[in-house]
Design a protein around this motif. Structure first.
Motif, PDB file in Angstrom:
ATOM      1  N   GLY A  19       0.792  -1.218   0.000  1.00  0.00           N
ATOM      2  CA  GLY A  19       0.000   0.000   0.000  1.00  0.00           C
ATOM      3  C   GLY A  19       0.824   1.267   0.000  1.00  0.00           C
ATOM      4  O   GLY A  19       0.307   2.350  -0.164  1.00  0.00           O
ATOM      5  N   CYS A  20       2.125   1.158   0.165  1.00  0.00           N
ATOM      6  CA  CYS A  20       2.974   2.341   0.301  1.00  0.00           C
ATOM      7  C   CYS A  20       2.999   3.200  -0.958  1.00  0.00           C
ATOM      8  O   CYS A  20       2.901   4.418  -0.874  1.00  0.00           O
ATOM      9  N   ALA A  21       3.180   2.599  -2.114  1.00  0.00           N
ATOM     10  CA  ALA A  21       3.286   3.376  -3.351  1.00  0.00           C
ATOM     11  C   ALA A  21       2.034   4.198  -3.596  1.00  0.00           C
ATOM     12  O   ALA A  21       2.114   5.393  -3.894  1.00  0.00           O
ATOM     13  N   SER A  22       0.875   3.587  -3.443  1.00  0.00           N
ATOM     14  CA  SER A  22      -0.362   4.329  -3.707  1.00  0.00           C
ATOM     15  C   SER A  22      -0.549   5.467  -2.712  1.00  0.00           C
ATOM     16  O   SER A  22      -1.000   6.548  -3.074  1.00  0.00           O
ATOM     17  N   SER A  23      -0.158   5.246  -1.472  1.00  0.00           N
ATOM     18  CA  SER A  23      -0.279   6.304  -0.461  1.00  0.00           C
ATOM     19  C   SER A  23       0.597   7.491  -0.801  1.00  0.00           C
ATOM     20  O   SER A  23       0.182   8.643  -0.681  1.00  0.00           O
ATOM     21  N   VAL A  24       1.819   7.221  -1.211  1.00  0.00           N
ATOM     22  CA  VAL A  24       2.737   8.294  -1.590  1.00  0.00           C
ATOM     23  C   VAL A  24       2.204   9.026  -2.813  1.00  0.00           C
ATOM     24  O   VAL A  24       2.217  10.252  -2.871  1.00  0.00           O
ATOM     25  N   MET A  25       1.727   8.289  -3.795  1.00  0.00           N
ATOM     26  CA  MET A  25       1.278   8.895  -5.052  1.00  0.00           C
ATOM     27  C   MET A  25       0.036   9.755  -4.877  1.00  0.00           C
ATOM     28  O   MET A  25      -0.063  10.828  -5.473  1.00  0.00           O
ATOM     29  N   LYS A  26      -0.914   9.296  -4.097  1.00  0.00           N
ATOM     30  CA  LYS A  26      -2.186  10.009  -3.938  1.00  0.00           C
ATOM     31  C   LYS A  26      -2.015  11.431  -3.418  1.00  0.00           C
ATOM     32  O   LYS A  26      -2.800  12.314  -3.741  1.00  0.00           O
ATOM     33  N   GLN A  27      -0.976  11.678  -2.635  1.00  0.00           N
ATOM     34  CA  GLN A  27      -0.767  13.016  -2.082  1.00  0.00           C
ATOM     35  C   GLN A  27      -0.471  14.053  -3.153  1.00  0.00           C
ATOM     36  O   GLN A  27      -0.571  15.252  -2.899  1.00  0.00           O
ATOM     37  N   TYR A  28      -0.102  13.624  -4.361  1.00  0.00           N
ATOM     38  CA  TYR A  28       0.241  14.562  -5.428  1.00  0.00           C
ATOM     39  C   TYR A  28      -0.922  14.896  -6.365  1.00  0.00           C
ATOM     40  O   TYR A  28      -0.789  15.759  -7.222  1.00  0.00           O
ATOM     41  N   ILE A  29      -2.042  14.207  -6.238  1.00  0.00           N
ATOM     42  CA  ILE A  29      -3.183  14.504  -7.101  1.00  0.00           C
ATOM     43  C   ILE A  29      -3.625  15.943  -6.850  1.00  0.00           C
ATOM     44  O   ILE A  29      -3.807  16.370  -5.723  1.00  0.00           O
ATOM     45  N   GLY A  30      -3.754  16.707  -7.944  1.00  0.00           N
ATOM     46  CA  GLY A  30      -4.131  18.113  -7.866  1.00  0.00           C
ATOM     47  C   GLY A  30      -2.945  19.058  -7.735  1.00  0.00           C
ATOM     48  O   GLY A  30      -3.114  20.267  -7.690  1.00  0.00           O
ATOM     49  N   LYS A  31      -1.729  18.501  -7.677  1.00  0.00           N
ATOM     50  CA  LYS A  31      -0.530  19.320  -7.516  1.00  0.00           C
ATOM     51  C   LYS A  31       0.320  19.310  -8.785  1.00  0.00           C
ATOM     52  O   LYS A  31       0.218  18.416  -9.616  1.00  0.00           O
ATOM     53  N   ASP A  32       1.159  20.308  -8.895  1.00  0.00           N
ATOM     54  CA  ASP A  32       2.093  20.427 -10.013  1.00  0.00           C
ATOM     55  C   ASP A  32       3.064  19.244  -9.995  1.00  0.00           C
ATOM     56  O   ASP A  32       3.570  18.869  -8.931  1.00  0.00           O
ATOM     57  N   ILE A  33       3.338  18.659 -11.149  1.00  0.00           N
ATOM     58  CA  ILE A  33       4.240  17.502 -11.238  1.00  0.00           C
ATOM     59  C   ILE A  33       5.632  17.839 -10.716  1.00  0.00           C
ATOM     60  O   ILE A  33       6.367  16.955 -10.263  1.00  0.00           O
ATOM     61  N   ARG A  34       5.998  19.110 -10.717  1.00  0.00           N
ATOM     62  CA  ARG A  34       7.318  19.497 -10.220  1.00  0.00           C
ATOM     63  C   ARG A  34       7.481  19.179  -8.726  1.00  0.00           C
ATOM     64  O   ARG A  34       8.591  19.018  -8.241  1.00  0.00           O
ATOM     65  N   GLU A  35       6.365  19.049  -8.018  1.00  0.00           N
ATOM     66  CA  GLU A  35       6.449  18.640  -6.608  1.00  0.00           C
ATOM     67  C   GLU A  35       6.922  17.185  -6.502  1.00  0.00           C
ATOM     68  O   GLU A  35       7.635  16.824  -5.568  1.00  0.00           O
ATOM     69  N   VAL A  36       6.526  16.361  -7.459  1.00  0.00           N
ATOM     70  CA  VAL A  36       7.008  14.975  -7.486  1.00  0.00           C
ATOM     71  C   VAL A  36       8.507  14.978  -7.779  1.00  0.00           C
ATOM     72  O   VAL A  36       9.272  14.237  -7.169  1.00  0.00           O
ATOM     73  N   TYR A  37       8.936  15.828  -8.711  1.00  0.00           N
ATOM     74  CA  TYR A  37      10.363  15.947  -9.042  1.00  0.00           C
ATOM     75  C   TYR A  37      11.171  16.268  -7.784  1.00  0.00           C
ATOM     76  O   TYR A  37      12.241  15.709  -7.563  1.00  0.00           O
ATOM     77  N   MET A  38      10.680  17.216  -6.985  1.00  0.00           N
ATOM     78  CA  MET A  38      11.417  17.630  -5.792  1.00  0.00           C
ATOM     79  C   MET A  38      11.588  16.485  -4.805  1.00  0.00           C
ATOM     80  O   MET A  38      12.596  16.388  -4.116  1.00  0.00           O
ATOM     81  N   GLU A  39      10.625  15.600  -4.753  1.00  0.00           N
ATOM     82  CA  GLU A  39      10.667  14.482  -3.806  1.00  0.00           C
ATOM     83  C   GLU A  39      11.405  13.269  -4.363  1.00  0.00           C
ATOM     84  O   GLU A  39      12.134  12.591  -3.650  1.00  0.00           O
ATOM     85  N   HIS A  40      11.224  12.997  -5.671  1.00  0.00           N
ATOM     86  CA  HIS A  40      11.714  11.742  -6.243  1.00  0.00           C
ATOM     87  C   HIS A  40      12.712  11.905  -7.375  1.00  0.00           C
ATOM     88  O   HIS A  40      13.117  10.910  -7.975  1.00  0.00           O
ATOM     89  N   GLY A  41      13.093  13.133  -7.709  1.00  0.00           N
ATOM     90  CA  GLY A  41      14.036  13.356  -8.803  1.00  0.00           C
ATOM     91  C   GLY A  41      13.336  13.358 -10.153  1.00  0.00           C
ATOM     92  O   GLY A  41      12.108  13.378 -10.249  1.00  0.00           O
ATOM     93  N   LYS A  42      14.147  13.329 -11.205  1.00  0.00           N
ATOM     94  CA  LYS A  42      13.601  13.372 -12.567  1.00  0.00           C
ATOM     95  C   LYS A  42      12.906  12.061 -12.916  1.00  0.00           C
ATOM     96  O   LYS A  42      13.303  10.996 -12.441  1.00  0.00           O
ATOM     97  N   PRO A  43      11.890  12.146 -13.788  1.00  0.00           N
ATOM     98  CA  PRO A  43      11.209  10.906 -14.199  1.00  0.00           C
ATOM     99  C   PRO A  43      12.106  10.059 -15.098  1.00  0.00           C
ATOM    100  O   PRO A  43      13.014  10.575 -15.753  1.00  0.00           O
ATOM    101  N   THR A  44      11.814   8.773 -15.123  1.00  0.00           N
ATOM    102  CA  THR A  44      12.507   7.841 -15.997  1.00  0.00           C
ATOM    103  C   THR A  44      12.088   8.051 -17.438  1.00  0.00           C
ATOM    104  O   THR A  44      12.881   7.921 -18.358  1.00  0.00           O
ATOM    105  N   ASN A  45      10.815   8.416 -17.634  1.00  0.00           N
ATOM    106  CA  ASN A  45      10.247   8.539 -18.974  1.00  0.00           C
ATOM    107  C   ASN A  45       9.048   9.480 -18.927  1.00  0.00           C
ATOM    108  O   ASN A  45       8.399   9.610 -17.889  1.00  0.00           O
TER     109      ASN A  45
END
Length: 103
Positions: A19-45
């Protein structure tokens, strides 16, 4: 009997990590993707869907065997985004992740 006792904590751990991945991911819904970058680095693709939405893929839990995010090999997490009204950023509108026990 001893093997069954040792196996139970492993199963519980697997369920909790699932359940960890979905919990982490859900917090970003409605937010700028750059917030994911700040937490997890650049995307793979990244790629654009036929409807114009853009998908950002991140490897998660792949860094090492001792990673708290899962087993070595990790998971490919997909953040589906739509361009905001200004055209300056992509906002997370949906998420997709592998349907498996550990991710």
């Amino acid at each position: 009997m001893l093997r069954k006792i040792n196996f139970i904590p492993f199963v519980v751990l697997c369920i909790l990590l699932g359940g960890c991945a979905s919990s982490v991911m859900k917090q970003y819904i409605g937010k700028d993707i750059r917030e994911v970058y700040m937490e997890h680095g650049k995307p793979t693709n990244t790629f654009v869907l036929a409807d114009g939405r853009k998908v950002f893929q991140f490897n998660w839990g792949e860094s090492s065997v001792g990673s708290p995010y899962g087993m070595k090999g990790g998971c490919l997490l997909n953040y589906i985004t739509e361009e905001d009204a200004t055209g300056e950023s992509w906002v997370v509108v949906d998420i997709k992740y592998p349907d498996r026990l550990i991710c």
